[in-house]
Design an enzyme around this catalytic site. Structure first.
Site, PDB file in Angstrom:
ATOM      1  N   GLU A 173       0.830  -1.214   0.000  1.00 43.36           N
ATOM      2  CA  GLU A 173       0.000   0.000   0.000  1.00 43.36           C
ATOM      3  C   GLU A 173       0.867   1.268   0.000  1.00 43.36           C
ATOM      4  O   GLU A 173       0.636   2.213   0.761  1.00 43.36           O
ATOM      5  CB  GLU A 173      -0.952   0.005   1.189  1.00 43.36           C
ATOM      6  CG  GLU A 173      -2.034  -1.061   1.082  1.00 43.36           C
ATOM      7  CD  GLU A 173      -3.113  -0.932   2.125  1.00 43.36           C
ATOM      8  OE1 GLU A 173      -4.297  -1.063   1.772  1.00 43.36           O
ATOM      9  OE2 GLU A 173      -2.772  -0.693   3.298  1.00 43.36           O
ATOM     10  N   GLU A 214      -6.587  -7.617  -0.636  1.00 39.65           N
ATOM     11  CA  GLU A 214      -7.092  -7.584   0.735  1.00 39.65           C
ATOM     12  C   GLU A 214      -8.595  -7.305   0.683  1.00 39.65           C
ATOM     13  O   GLU A 214      -9.009  -6.150   0.577  1.00 39.65           O
ATOM     14  CB  GLU A 214      -6.384  -6.520   1.579  1.00 39.65           C
ATOM     15  CG  GLU A 214      -4.944  -6.827   1.881  1.00 39.65           C
ATOM     16  CD  GLU A 214      -4.337  -5.859   2.893  1.00 39.65           C
ATOM     17  OE1 GLU A 214      -5.112  -5.126   3.557  1.00 39.65           O
ATOM     18  OE2 GLU A 214      -3.099  -5.830   3.010  1.00 39.65           O
TER      19      GLU A 214
END
Length: 583
Positions: free
Chosen positions: A158, A234
């Site tokens: 991320e 995710e």
């Protein structure tokens, strides 16, 4: 051996379209003797892949060390995934977030003057290269094209939410390739245009992280990646908890509906989490988005398997959804039934007080100016000095990281907490022995405060005068279960941090659940294994004791109570108590 590649619109396994149905299972949050059980339950739910992060700081508590024993045996974990007939995804970071202490970055890294954080800086990159070389040496022979289970390896984590240093990302990707990783690489970011741009790399598959509005999020991902398979790396099916907050949950039907919508678009998925497990020891992280909020010990995450590995209603709902998208029949046989946990109480005894004799808790050092906890390489320390000021006096500090118990001549005066932004405390008088017990509650794991030092920072003053002449004891928490072999005879219970111990009988070593809501704040061990932190604030009011930690016959429980043990009794319950849920 198999070939795994990224096609025009699908993943390709030996040339055929392959949909990844993965679940997150962190080997470092589960006792290794329970890995096979959790992996088997993933297979029975309909998953074909297991994903895991790799925590750099757990493997390398000191530079030059790379520990792969016990709960850190990544090779054994991947081999057990393969033995179950499943594939694997490895996400080594170097930064992982994961609500893990410091986002997985080792504290020693930030003691190098001028070191960069997740950017193209030579000291940071040199350490990352050393780390990736070590961890990927474990992964390399276990890639799918070498007969192993690993399909994908992730670059960073991320990154678009943190920075925009493409040179850094390219350097990390190159390091991964140079170690001999030949399977496809991926990045992951929230499906926000600026994050996908900043965190992605040309030639590396972008994946998304989200838990709602699946169709919209996948559309955004496709706009930034015209070809290649769509994947949610995710799929958030729950959330984590902070001390003093609620236990977060998501509706079963809502989560199953979102998973169905995602898979109906033809996307691959990694369910985060399939099984959260536990932040054993002092491994839980913290948030600081204006307010410091440390994460609890449980990483239950409201996942399909609860913290103790028991199937929930979400497990059954997800299995039904996955059965409609799996290319192979889902095993309909139920997972192995768990043995019931025994319920009993046992008295704690033999208290050993920190303030009574700190020498047995850790090495004594002297300092003119108070050192940080990082300087002492500890998570808990006692600092002592003499003060000589007439009348009441104001104790003030630049910044508290993260909690301080204040004593004057052995009597408690108050608490300074980072969460409340405390900076000062009035002492009833200014003469006597001032003692400060300073606690690190977990390092921030997300955002710009990663890597910050711990302890009392800035000017430490009594009224307007600097406080100097400190004696410090860095508490060796690993040695607390052995205090009774080096400490003086047990002392009567009193104020301040106190270690207690007891023994309890076990017939069959099954999972136990230690209730902590009648205690204050502290840490517990069973047979030397650190279960983690507890706090009366909740929401969780049990510590999970994995069955493999126990042994038939007598077992030892040690509790370090930092505040006051009103009722020195240990109560074992029938199951988890994770606290009231949010409205």
């Amino acid at each position: 051996m198999s070939d795994f590649a990224i096609g025009e619109s699908d993943f390709l396994l030996d040339g055929e379209p392959f949909r990844i149905l993965s679940g997150a299972l962190h080997y470092f949050r589960v006792h290794p003797d329970l890995w096979a059980d959790r992996i088997d339950k993933a297979r029975r739910m309909g998953l074909n892949t297991i994903e895991t992060y790799v925590p750099w700081n757990a493997h390398s508590p000191r530079r030059g060390v790379f520990d792969t024993t016990g709960m850190l045996d990544l090779g054994r974990f991947l081999d057990e995934v393969a033995a179950a007939g499943l594939h694997a995804i490895v996400r080594p970071g170097p930064y992982i977030c994961a609500e893990w202490d410091n986002g997985g970055l080792p504290a020693w890294l930030f003691q190098e003057p001028g070191v960069g954080v997740r950017r193209y800086e030579k000291q940071f990159l040199a350490a990352v290269e050393e780390y990736l070389g070590q961890v990927l040496a474990v992964v390399r022979p276990r890639q799918v094209d070498q007969g192993g289970p690993v399909l994908l390896v992730q670059v960073e984590n991320e990154y678009g939410a943190f920075g925009n240093d493409q040179e850094y990302l390219e350097a990390v990707a190159a390091m991964i390739r140079e170690t001999g990783i030949t399977v496809p690489l991926v990045t992951v970011d929230q499906p926000v245009p600026e994050m996908l741009t900043a965190g992605g790399l040309d030639g590396v598959l972008r994946t998304g992280s989200f838990g709602s509005r699946s169709v919209e999020r996948l559309r955004t991902l496709r706009e930034h990646q015209p070809t290649g398979p769509l994947m949610c790396m995710e799929f958030w099916d729950g959330w984590f908890d902070h001390w003093g907050g609620p236990h977060h949950t998501t509706g079963v039907e809502e989560a199953a509906r979102e998973l169905d919508a995602l898979l109906a678009q033809g996307a691959s998925v990694n369910i985060y989490m399939f099984h959260g497990g536990t932040n054993f020891g002092l491994t839980s992280g913290a948030d600081d988005k204006g307010v410091f909020r440390p994460t609890v010990t449980s990483y239950d995450y409201d996942a399909p398997l609860d913290e103790a590995g028991r199937p929930t209603a979400k497990y059954e709902a997800f299995r039904e959804v996955l059965s409609r998208y799996s290319s192979t029949p889902v095993d309909a046989s139920p997972p192995r039934a768990e043995a019931p946990a025994p319920r009993f109480t046992v008295a704690l005894g033999e208290p050993v007080r920190l303030l009574a004799d700190p020498a047995c808790w850790g090495a004594e050092t002297c300092h003119e100016v108070m050192p940080s906890l990082d300087d002492l390489q500890t998570r808990l320390a006692l600092f002592r000095t003499e003060i000589t000021v007439d009348g009441p006096a104001l104790l003030s500090v630049g910044e508290v990281r993260d909690r301080v118990l204040v004593f004057l001549d052995g009597a408690p005066v108050g608490v300074l907490e980072r969460e409340r932004r405390d900076r000062a405390l009035m002492l009833p008088h200014g003469r006597g022995r001032l003692e400060l017990v300073v606690e690190d509650q977990g390092r921030v794991n997300y955002g710009p405060r990663i890597g910050e030092p711990k302890g009392l920072l800035g000017d430490l003053r009594l009224d307007a005068e600097p406080l100097t002449g400190w004696t410090a004891w860095a508490v060796d928490l690993d040695a607390v279960p052995n205090l009774w072999t080096s400490a003086p005879p047990a002392s009567p219970a009193g104020v301040g941090p106190t270690a207690w111990r007891t023994s309890f009988p076990v017939g069959e070593p099954v999972d136990h659940f230690l209730r902590t809501d009648a205690w204050g704040k502290g840490i517990a061990w069973v047979n030397g294994f650190c279960l983690g932190r507890y706090w009366h604030r909740g929401p969780q009011h049990t510590l999970y004791v994995p069955g493999p930690v126990l042994r038939p016959g007598d077992n030892e429980l040690v509790v370090l109570e930092l505040e006051t043990m009103v009722d020195p009794t240990a109560t074992f319950a029938a199951g988890l108590s994770l606290g009231p849920v949010e409205d």
